[in-house]
Scaffold this motif. Structure first.
Motif, PDB file in Angstrom:
ATOM      1  N   GLN A   1       0.856  -1.175   0.000  1.00  0.00           N
ATOM      2  CA  GLN A   1       0.000   0.000   0.000  1.00  0.00           C
ATOM      3  C   GLN A   1       0.895   1.229   0.000  1.00  0.00           C
ATOM      4  O   GLN A   1       2.075   1.138   0.338  1.00  0.00           O
ATOM      5  CB  GLN A   1      -0.937   0.001   1.198  1.00  0.00           C
ATOM      6  CG  GLN A   1      -0.278  -0.119   2.554  1.00  0.00           C
ATOM      7  CD  GLN A   1      -1.313  -0.184   3.657  1.00  0.00           C
ATOM      8  OE1 GLN A   1      -2.137   0.710   3.780  1.00  0.00           O
ATOM      9  NE2 GLN A   1      -1.290  -1.254   4.434  1.00  0.00           N
ATOM     10  N   PRO A   2       0.357   2.372  -0.442  1.00  0.00           N
ATOM     11  CA  PRO A   2       1.204   3.561  -0.583  1.00  0.00           C
ATOM     12  C   PRO A   2       1.597   4.138   0.778  1.00  0.00           C
ATOM     13  O   PRO A   2       0.758   4.646   1.515  1.00  0.00           O
ATOM     14  CB  PRO A   2       0.326   4.536  -1.375  1.00  0.00           C
ATOM     15  CG  PRO A   2      -1.073   4.086  -1.107  1.00  0.00           C
ATOM     16  CD  PRO A   2      -1.021   2.605  -0.940  1.00  0.00           C
ATOM     17  N   ILE A   3       2.861   4.035   1.089  1.00  0.00           N
ATOM     18  CA  ILE A   3       3.396   4.480   2.377  1.00  0.00           C
ATOM     19  C   ILE A   3       4.354   5.653   2.144  1.00  0.00           C
ATOM     20  O   ILE A   3       5.209   5.606   1.261  1.00  0.00           O
ATOM     21  CB  ILE A   3       4.158   3.347   3.089  1.00  0.00           C
ATOM     22  CG1 ILE A   3       3.246   2.140   3.316  1.00  0.00           C
ATOM     23  CG2 ILE A   3       4.776   3.821   4.396  1.00  0.00           C
ATOM     24  CD1 ILE A   3       2.151   2.366   4.315  1.00  0.00           C
ATOM     25  N   ASP A   4       4.190   6.683   2.959  1.00  0.00           N
ATOM     26  CA  ASP A   4       5.112   7.812   2.936  1.00  0.00           C
ATOM     27  C   ASP A   4       6.012   7.720   4.165  1.00  0.00           C
ATOM     28  O   ASP A   4       5.526   7.624   5.295  1.00  0.00           O
ATOM     29  CB  ASP A   4       4.346   9.137   2.952  1.00  0.00           C
ATOM     30  CG  ASP A   4       5.278  10.332   2.941  1.00  0.00           C
ATOM     31  OD1 ASP A   4       6.153  10.393   2.063  1.00  0.00           O
ATOM     32  OD2 ASP A   4       5.144  11.199   3.837  1.00  0.00           O
ATOM     33  N   VAL A   5       7.308   7.724   3.946  1.00  0.00           N
ATOM     34  CA  VAL A   5       8.291   7.624   5.033  1.00  0.00           C
ATOM     35  C   VAL A   5       9.042   8.932   5.135  1.00  0.00           C
ATOM     36  O   VAL A   5       9.492   9.493   4.131  1.00  0.00           O
ATOM     37  CB  VAL A   5       9.288   6.471   4.785  1.00  0.00           C
ATOM     38  CG1 VAL A   5      10.304   6.394   5.919  1.00  0.00           C
ATOM     39  CG2 VAL A   5       8.557   5.159   4.639  1.00  0.00           C
ATOM     40  N   ALA A   6       9.175   9.419   6.355  1.00  0.00           N
ATOM     41  CA  ALA A   6       9.934  10.640   6.606  1.00  0.00           C
ATOM     42  C   ALA A   6      10.916  10.387   7.733  1.00  0.00           C
ATOM     43  O   ALA A   6      10.651   9.580   8.640  1.00  0.00           O
ATOM     44  CB  ALA A   6       9.003  11.790   6.971  1.00  0.00           C
ATOM     45  N   LYS A   7      12.057  11.050   7.678  1.00  0.00           N
ATOM     46  CA  LYS A   7      13.019  10.994   8.773  1.00  0.00           C
ATOM     47  C   LYS A   7      13.087  12.367   9.409  1.00  0.00           C
ATOM     48  O   LYS A   7      13.417  13.358   8.762  1.00  0.00           O
ATOM     49  CB  LYS A   7      14.405  10.566   8.269  1.00  0.00           C
ATOM     50  CG  LYS A   7      15.374  10.261   9.408  1.00  0.00           C
ATOM     51  CD  LYS A   7      16.687   9.706   8.893  1.00  0.00           C
ATOM     52  CE  LYS A   7      17.587   9.295  10.059  1.00  0.00           C
ATOM     53  NZ  LYS A   7      18.904   8.784   9.579  1.00  0.00           N
ATOM     54  N   ILE A   8      12.728  12.411  10.679  1.00  0.00           N
ATOM     55  CA  ILE A   8      12.728  13.654  11.435  1.00  0.00           C
ATOM     56  C   ILE A   8      13.781  13.527  12.518  1.00  0.00           C
ATOM     57  O   ILE A   8      13.656  12.688  13.419  1.00  0.00           O
ATOM     58  CB  ILE A   8      11.350  13.944  12.051  1.00  0.00           C
ATOM     59  CG1 ILE A   8      10.285  13.994  10.944  1.00  0.00           C
ATOM     60  CG2 ILE A   8      11.372  15.248  12.838  1.00  0.00           C
ATOM     61  CD1 ILE A   8       8.867  14.144  11.466  1.00  0.00           C
ATOM     62  N   GLY A   9      14.820  14.336  12.416  1.00  0.00           N
ATOM     63  CA  GLY A   9      15.938  14.179  13.327  1.00  0.00           C
ATOM     64  C   GLY A   9      16.615  12.852  13.050  1.00  0.00           C
ATOM     65  O   GLY A   9      17.046  12.586  11.929  1.00  0.00           O
ATOM     66  N   ASP A  10      16.669  11.974  14.047  1.00  0.00           N
ATOM     67  CA  ASP A  10      17.299  10.664  13.864  1.00  0.00           C
ATOM     68  C   ASP A  10      16.296   9.522  13.942  1.00  0.00           C
ATOM     69  O   ASP A  10      16.668   8.378  14.147  1.00  0.00           O
ATOM     70  CB  ASP A  10      18.407  10.452  14.903  1.00  0.00           C
ATOM     71  CG  ASP A  10      17.931  10.753  16.327  1.00  0.00           C
ATOM     72  OD1 ASP A  10      16.708  10.756  16.549  1.00  0.00           O
ATOM     73  OD2 ASP A  10      18.785  10.990  17.196  1.00  0.00           O
ATOM     74  N   ARG A  11      14.996   9.823  13.725  1.00  0.00           N
ATOM     75  CA  ARG A  11      13.951   8.804  13.803  1.00  0.00           C
ATOM     76  C   ARG A  11      13.138   8.766  12.514  1.00  0.00           C
ATOM     77  O   ARG A  11      12.939   9.791  11.845  1.00  0.00           O
ATOM     78  CB  ARG A  11      13.005   9.104  14.974  1.00  0.00           C
ATOM     79  CG  ARG A  11      13.656   9.055  16.354  1.00  0.00           C
ATOM     80  CD  ARG A  11      13.779   7.657  16.876  1.00  0.00           C
ATOM     81  NE  ARG A  11      12.480   7.021  17.057  1.00  0.00           N
ATOM     82  CZ  ARG A  11      11.674   7.250  18.110  1.00  0.00           C
ATOM     83  NH1 ARG A  11      12.027   8.107  19.067  1.00  0.00           N
ATOM     84  NH2 ARG A  11      10.515   6.610  18.215  1.00  0.00           N
ATOM     85  N   PHE A  12      12.627   7.580  12.195  1.00  0.00           N
ATOM     86  CA  PHE A  12      11.781   7.395  11.021  1.00  0.00           C
ATOM     87  C   PHE A  12      10.306   7.387  11.435  1.00  0.00           C
ATOM     88  O   PHE A  12       9.949   6.910  12.507  1.00  0.00           O
ATOM     89  CB  PHE A  12      12.108   6.068  10.330  1.00  0.00           C
ATOM     90  CG  PHE A  12      13.439   6.031   9.652  1.00  0.00           C
ATOM     91  CD1 PHE A  12      13.589   6.514   8.360  1.00  0.00           C
ATOM     92  CD2 PHE A  12      14.550   5.508  10.300  1.00  0.00           C
ATOM     93  CE1 PHE A  12      14.826   6.481   7.723  1.00  0.00           C
ATOM     94  CE2 PHE A  12      15.782   5.468   9.685  1.00  0.00           C
ATOM     95  CZ  PHE A  12      15.928   5.955   8.392  1.00  0.00           C
TER      96      PHE A  12
END
Length: 284
Positions: free
Chosen positions: A260-271
């Protein structure tokens, strides 16, 4: 012991002593069904791996082979430099620390935390007639302090919260000074505060140069601690992607893994991840 290929002599020329896990085209079958494979995967001394995939992807089966608890059906599998199927698995297990809900379910409710941790040196649950030295108890205290659980030393297992149990299981896994630490869903069942405490501790452990190599299973990218170096995405027993964590943890790769369409972001040192629109064929 399955159909492990007989190519140790050929493999010896390529052997790398820094590899704790070295799987070459490894497959695991049961009941006529392939649960994992073929998988080629290596874990080095200073690496911290996270394995992510949907339910039934084969994650636990893969790490059970890495923990010398299962033989592969085919392929070549080396753990700690020894080929599975050609060595005493008990010797290998003494070099591997494991924290899992399966282990937690076997612990008697009346077991004291201090006894649970110190008995890891004998790879048993529950103290009986084993003889321990003062240094063993000192190490148990140090290990519980390391994971922030020293105050639980005299508590019984059945009185602990889920978060407390996870810390104690990790302490037990570290007690034997393993070369490889395997964590099977350490954040499962924890509330937000407990999960964040655990992620913070595992991040500190990952950054410790003296810590063992780490392989962790999770379903949730938010549970990946800072300091983890590599990722492997698994779906239906097949590797979708593997390698350096920032290269693997992409929206495209996670979308393929979870269908399924997943958007992944990295904020600081966490996903962090979310579905970006309705649809897909996610399998429960």
């Amino acid at each position: 012991m399955g159909g492990v290929t007989d190519n140790a002599d050929e493999f010896a020329d390529e052997f790398n002593e820094d590899l704790l896990v070295d799987f070459r085209d490894v497959t695991f079958r049961r009941g006529g069904r392939t649960l994992v494979g073929p998988v080629t995967w290596q874990v080095e001394l200073d690496e911290r791996w996270v394995i992510i995939g949907p339910n039934g992807a084969g994650k636990t089966t893969l790490i059970r082979m890495a923990a010398a608890e299962e033989f592969p059906s085919s392929g070549t599998a080396f753990v700690m430099g020894e080929q599975l199927g050609r060595t005493d698995m008990r010797d290998l297990r003494s070099m591997i620390g494991i924290s899992s809900s399966a282990l937690g379910n076997r612990i008697p409710a009346g077991e004291k935390v201090g006894d649970l941790v110190v008995s890891a040196g004998y790879a048993v649950l529950g103290r009986w007639r084993e003889e321990y030295e003062e240094m063993d108890f000192d190490q148990a205290v140090d290990t519980l302090e390391q994971v922030g659980a020293y105050h639980l030393m005299d508590r019984e297992w059945g009185t602990l919260s889920e978060g407390e149990r996870k810390r104690v299981l990790i302490a037990r896994a570290l007690m034997a000074n393993p070369e490889l630490l395997i964590l099977d869903e350490p954040g499962a069942g924890m509330d937000l505060g407990g999960r964040e405490d655990l992620v913070g501790y595992l991040g500190d452990l990952a950054m410790d140069a003296d810590a063992p190599a780490i392989v962790m299973i999770t379903h949730h990218v938010e549970e990946i601690p800072f300091g983890f170096t590599h990722a492997l995405l698994l779906d239906e027993g097949q590797v979708v992607a593997q390698g350096l964590i920032d290269t693997v943890m992409t929206s495209e790769n996670l979308s393929r893994t979870f269908h399924q369409p997943i958007d992944v972001a990295k904020i600081g040192d966490r996903f962090f991840a979310r579905r970006i629109r309705p649809g897909g064929n996610h399998r429960r």
